[in-house]
Design a protein around this motif. Structure first.
Motif, PDB file in Angstrom:
ATOM      1  N   LYS A  42      69.189  44.381  82.388  1.00 31.33           N
ATOM      2  CA  LYS A  42      69.629  43.222  83.165  1.00 31.33           C
ATOM      3  C   LYS A  42      70.414  42.259  82.266  1.00 31.33           C
ATOM      4  CE  LYS A  42      67.919  39.715  86.359  1.00 31.33           C
ATOM      5  NZ  LYS A  42      66.712  39.116  86.999  1.00 31.33           N
ATOM      6  N   GLY A  43      71.579  41.895  82.729  1.00 30.32           N
ATOM      7  CA  GLY A  43      72.429  40.966  81.977  1.00 30.32           C
ATOM      8  C   GLY A  43      73.492  41.657  81.170  1.00 30.32           C
ATOM      9  N   PHE A  44      73.406  43.008  81.112  1.00 26.44           N
ATOM     10  CA  PHE A  44      74.407  43.760  80.349  1.00 26.44           C
ATOM     11  C   PHE A  44      74.914  44.931  81.194  1.00 26.44           C
ATOM     12  CE2 PHE A  44      71.647  41.782  77.245  1.00 26.44           C
ATOM     13  CZ  PHE A  44      72.542  41.241  76.327  1.00 26.44           C
ATOM     14  N   ARG A  45      76.187  45.243  81.006  1.00 26.94           N
ATOM     15  CA  ARG A  45      76.733  46.393  81.702  1.00 26.94           C
ATOM     16  C   ARG A  45      76.202  47.684  81.079  1.00 26.94           C
ATOM     17  NH1 ARG A  45      82.887  46.123  81.313  1.00 26.94           N
ATOM     18  NH2 ARG A  45      82.386  45.085  79.328  1.00 26.94           N
ATOM     19  N   LYS A  46      76.222  48.761  81.887  1.00 26.05           N
ATOM     20  CA  LYS A  46      75.767  50.061  81.411  1.00 26.05           C
ATOM     21  C   LYS A  46      76.555  50.461  80.171  1.00 26.05           C
ATOM     22  CE  LYS A  46      75.140  54.845  82.966  1.00 26.05           C
ATOM     23  NZ  LYS A  46      75.326  55.798  84.084  1.00 26.05           N
ATOM     24  N   GLY A  47      75.804  50.801  79.116  1.00 20.16           N
ATOM     25  CA  GLY A  47      76.423  51.251  77.874  1.00 20.16           C
ATOM     26  C   GLY A  47      76.799  50.119  76.940  1.00 20.16           C
ATOM     27  N   LYS A  48      76.568  48.854  77.349  1.00 18.35           N
ATOM     28  CA  LYS A  48      76.962  47.720  76.524  1.00 18.35           C
ATOM     29  C   LYS A  48      75.766  46.927  75.990  1.00 18.35           C
ATOM     30  CE  LYS A  48      81.342  48.477  77.103  1.00 18.35           C
ATOM     31  NZ  LYS A  48      82.177  48.912  75.962  1.00 18.35           N
ATOM     32  N   VAL A  49      74.576  47.503  76.113  1.00 15.01           N
ATOM     33  CA  VAL A  49      73.375  46.809  75.619  1.00 15.01           C
ATOM     34  C   VAL A  49      73.431  46.781  74.095  1.00 15.01           C
ATOM     35  CG1 VAL A  49      70.865  46.745  75.634  1.00 15.01           C
ATOM     36  CG2 VAL A  49      72.096  47.662  77.611  1.00 15.01           C
ATOM     37  N   PRO A  50      73.272  45.639  73.453  1.00 13.97           N
ATOM     38  CA  PRO A  50      73.314  45.553  71.987  1.00 13.97           C
ATOM     39  C   PRO A  50      72.235  46.419  71.336  1.00 13.97           C
ATOM     40  CG  PRO A  50      73.472  43.371  72.973  1.00 13.97           C
ATOM     41  CD  PRO A  50      73.118  44.323  74.083  1.00 13.97           C
ATOM     42  N   ALA A  52      70.442  45.866  68.750  1.00 16.28           N
ATOM     43  CA  ALA A  52      69.247  45.095  68.371  1.00 16.28           C
ATOM     44  C   ALA A  52      68.273  44.998  69.531  1.00 16.28           C
ATOM     45  CB  ALA A  52      69.652  43.702  67.889  1.00 16.28           C
ATOM     46  N   LEU A  53      68.825  44.798  70.737  1.00 16.18           N
ATOM     47  CA  LEU A  53      67.970  44.704  71.917  1.00 16.18           C
ATOM     48  C   LEU A  53      67.365  46.069  72.264  1.00 16.18           C
ATOM     49  CD1 LEU A  53      66.816  43.029  74.202  1.00 16.18           C
ATOM     50  CD2 LEU A  53      68.921  43.432  75.510  1.00 16.18           C
ATOM     51  N   LYS A  55      66.687  48.408  70.198  1.00 15.96           N
ATOM     52  CA  LYS A  55      65.658  48.721  69.199  1.00 15.96           C
ATOM     53  C   LYS A  55      64.378  47.952  69.493  1.00 15.96           C
ATOM     54  CE  LYS A  55      65.450  49.738  64.312  1.00 15.96           C
ATOM     55  NZ  LYS A  55      66.186  49.719  63.025  1.00 15.96           N
ATOM     56  N   LYS A  56      64.545  46.721  69.972  1.00 13.32           N
ATOM     57  CA  LYS A  56      63.375  45.903  70.285  1.00 13.32           C
ATOM     58  C   LYS A  56      62.600  46.470  71.467  1.00 13.32           C
ATOM     59  CE  LYS A  56      62.030  41.154  71.428  1.00 13.32           C
ATOM     60  NZ  LYS A  56      62.519  39.761  71.676  1.00 13.32           N
ATOM     61  N   GLN A  57      63.356  46.937  72.489  1.00 17.60           N
ATOM     62  CA  GLN A  57      62.701  47.404  73.714  1.00 17.60           C
ATOM     63  C   GLN A  57      62.236  48.870  73.619  1.00 17.60           C
ATOM     64  OE1 GLN A  57      64.613  46.669  77.402  1.00 17.60           O
ATOM     65  NE2 GLN A  57      64.791  44.465  77.103  1.00 17.60           N
ATOM     66  N   TYR A  58      63.036  49.707  72.923  1.00 16.78           N
ATOM     67  CA  TYR A  58      62.748  51.141  72.942  1.00 16.78           C
ATOM     68  C   TYR A  58      62.426  51.731  71.574  1.00 16.78           C
ATOM     69  CZ  TYR A  58      65.023  50.722  77.514  1.00 16.78           C
ATOM     70  OH  TYR A  58      65.355  50.347  78.775  1.00 16.78           O
ATOM     71  N   GLY A  59      62.512  50.918  70.537  1.00 13.36           N
ATOM     72  CA  GLY A  59      62.322  51.447  69.186  1.00 13.36           C
ATOM     73  C   GLY A  59      60.982  52.117  68.977  1.00 13.36           C
ATOM     74  N   GLN A  60      59.903  51.466  69.448  1.00 17.77           N
ATOM     75  CA  GLN A  60      58.566  52.030  69.258  1.00 17.77           C
ATOM     76  C   GLN A  60      58.421  53.378  69.974  1.00 17.77           C
ATOM     77  OE1 GLN A  60      55.810  51.222  67.531  1.00 17.77           O
ATOM     78  NE2 GLN A  60      56.883  49.548  66.492  1.00 17.77           N
ATOM     79  N   ARG A  61      59.019  53.461  71.166  1.00 18.90           N
ATOM     80  CA  ARG A  61      58.925  54.690  71.955  1.00 18.90           C
ATOM     81  C   ARG A  61      59.652  55.848  71.261  1.00 18.90           C
ATOM     82  NH1 ARG A  61      61.214  54.237  77.896  1.00 18.90           N
ATOM     83  NH2 ARG A  61      59.927  52.339  77.734  1.00 18.90           N
ATOM     84  N   VAL A  62      60.781  55.517  70.617  1.00 17.87           N
ATOM     85  CA  VAL A  62      61.590  56.541  69.970  1.00 17.87           C
ATOM     86  C   VAL A  62      61.041  56.909  68.595  1.00 17.87           C
ATOM     87  CG1 VAL A  62      63.900  57.035  69.047  1.00 17.87           C
ATOM     88  CG2 VAL A  62      63.650  55.854  71.234  1.00 17.87           C
ATOM     89  N   LEU A  63      60.278  56.018  67.980  1.00 19.13           N
ATOM     90  CA  LEU A  63      59.826  56.197  66.612  1.00 19.13           C
ATOM     91  C   LEU A  63      59.016  57.481  66.413  1.00 19.13           C
ATOM     92  CD1 LEU A  63      59.678  55.023  63.773  1.00 19.13           C
ATOM     93  CD2 LEU A  63      57.630  53.749  64.467  1.00 19.13           C
TER      94      LEU A  63
END
Length: 445
Positions: A42-50, A52-53, A55-63
């Motif tokens: 939300k707030g970003f277009r598809k494929g344009k999510v920074p 840093a964001l 990593k904050k939201q999905y980093g643990q899941r991917v780790l």
């Protein structure tokens, strides 16, 4: 990424694998970058999510996924570079159990590698191929058996009592509590006494019956009888005996041959000879195969993976225990300790299994799809009406596929070895072949 050897004893190997925090972080960034074009926030277009964001939201899941991939890659690279082939699945465990994000990952990997198999000059192997020819007496015996199976029945003399094995032709009417029931009546029914095709006890009561007699037969339907309304009920069958016939073996002639799909008696004899000799050859092959394995076991020696030998010895001990205790159908029993004899047999099986696999691989022997299909079809015949389910089970079960493939591969390797060995034929009798098989069974026992 660092890989350091920690154990090198015989076939046993141990390695410490270190995945640095920087390498792990780079792997996480790589996986997030791959997924970035498809992620919407939300707030970003598809494929344009920074990043840093992300990593904050999905980093643990991917780790965790990145950590596993990094370790798998390290292991794969190690085996490719070292040339080691693990005898079983390597044991892998994390050694820094207090690991937290930002730390290096330390892993210990241990395994037993498969040994180097020495080359064998197969031309020095000497084998004796046993050959058994079918004689006239064996063919006559088979013909007599076929004639008996194709037997007919002829009327006994008037007043003769029915004997076990005779055929009676009779009418019957079954009643339960004085009332007739569906399926309990027939006229001119031919029944061979002793065939056990009727309810237990029914046929026994008709032994001694004579043509023209009327007799009541009282039986009790089994508790597990298919028709629930009759299960466990007592029934009385009113029987009228019309004929009593004695069995008569068919004549051994061209007509008998035609009953079995042959043009004439001579053709049938030839087919019987071929089948008998094919059976003899199959049995003799097992003797030759055993002698071949004995010969290979005597001339080849190499270090064996302890894990494979221990697993094989445990399986042998378990199987033999169940053979000695057939009343136990589950595995709820105490541990079964392999004996020295079990260990020796396990060593032989592992040694020969590795040797045959190596010879087969060197000769580029493969099990074809057609051969596998035939093997599955043969197994499926044991489950009439459930063949499709069996095929689907095999397709989804790699372990079962390997169990079917292994004996086919082994037989093809044996044929390959025999083709290169020095083989002499020895013609023996059927009794001598039987004695040779019994001798092998005694050795195995």
């Amino acid at each position: 990424m660092q890989v350091t050897e920690t154990l090198n004893e015989g076939l046993k190997r141990g390695y410490a694998i270190t995945v640095t925090a920087a390498e792990l972080d780079a792997k996480v960034n790589e996986k997030l970058a791959e997924a970035q074009p498809e992620i919407e926030v939300k707030g970003f277009r598809k494929g344009k999510v920074p990043m840093a964001l992300l990593k904050k939201q999905y980093g643990q899941r991917v780790l965790g996924e990145a950590m596993q991939e990094a370790i798998d890659t390290a292991m794969s690279d190690h085996f490719e570079q070292s040339g080691d082939r693990p005898a079983a699945q390597p044991q892998v465990k994390m050694t820094n159990e207090d690991w937290k994000e930002g730390d290096d990952v330390n892993v210990e990997m241990t395994y037993e590698k498969l040994p180097e198999i020495p080359a064998v000059d197969l031309s020095v192997v000497k084998l004796e191929k046993l050959v058994v020819k079918a004689d006239d007496a064996q063919i006559t015996e088979t013909l007599e058996s076929l004639a008996k199976n194709a037997q007919d029945f002829e009327a006994r003399e008037e007043g003769a009592a029915a004997e076990n094995g005779d055929q009676i032709v009779f009418d019957f009417l079954g009643k339960v509590d004085g009332e007739a029931f569906d399926g309990g009546a027939a006229e001119d029914y031919p029944l061979v006494l002793g065939s056990n095709s009727f309810i237990p006890g029914f046929e026994d009561q008709l032994i001694g019956a004579k043509a023209g007699e009327e007799k009541d037969v009282t039986v009790t339907f089994p508790e597990e009888y298919g028709a629930a309304h009759l299960a466990g009920k007592e029934a009385v069958f009113e029987c009228k005996i019309k004929e009593v016939k004695a069995p008569k073996a068919a004549e051994i002639d061209d007509e008998l041959a035609k009953k079995y799909g042959s043009e004439d008696l001579e053709t049938l004899k030839g087919q019987i000879r071929e089948r008998l000799e094919a059976d003899f050859a199959s049995t003799a092959r097992q003797v030759t195969k055993r002698k071949l394995l004995d010969a290979l076991d005597a001339i080849v020696s190499f270090e064996l993976p302890t894990s494979l030998v221990e697993a094989e010895a445990a399986q042998i001990a378990h199987q033999l225990w169940h053979e000695e205790n057939p009343e136990v159908h589950d595995h709820n029993h105490g541990s079964i300790e392999p004996t020295e004899e079990h260990n020796k047999l396990a060593e032989r099986r592992v040694r020969l299994g590795l040797l045959l696999a190596e010879i087969g691989n060197q000769a580029e022997i493969e099990v074809t799809d057609q051969e596998m299909t035939q093997a599955v079809m043969m197994q499926a015949r044991q489950y009439p009406g459930q063949e499709r389910q069996f095929f689907e089970f095999i397709q989804k079960n790699p372990q079962m596929q390997q169990q079917l493939r292994a004996p086919i591969f082994e037989d093809k390797v044996v044929d390959h070895i025999v083709a290169q060995a020095e083989v002499t034929e020895k013609e023996i009798s059927k009794d001598e072949l039987k004695a040779a098989v019994e001798a092998l069974e005694e050795e195995i026992a």
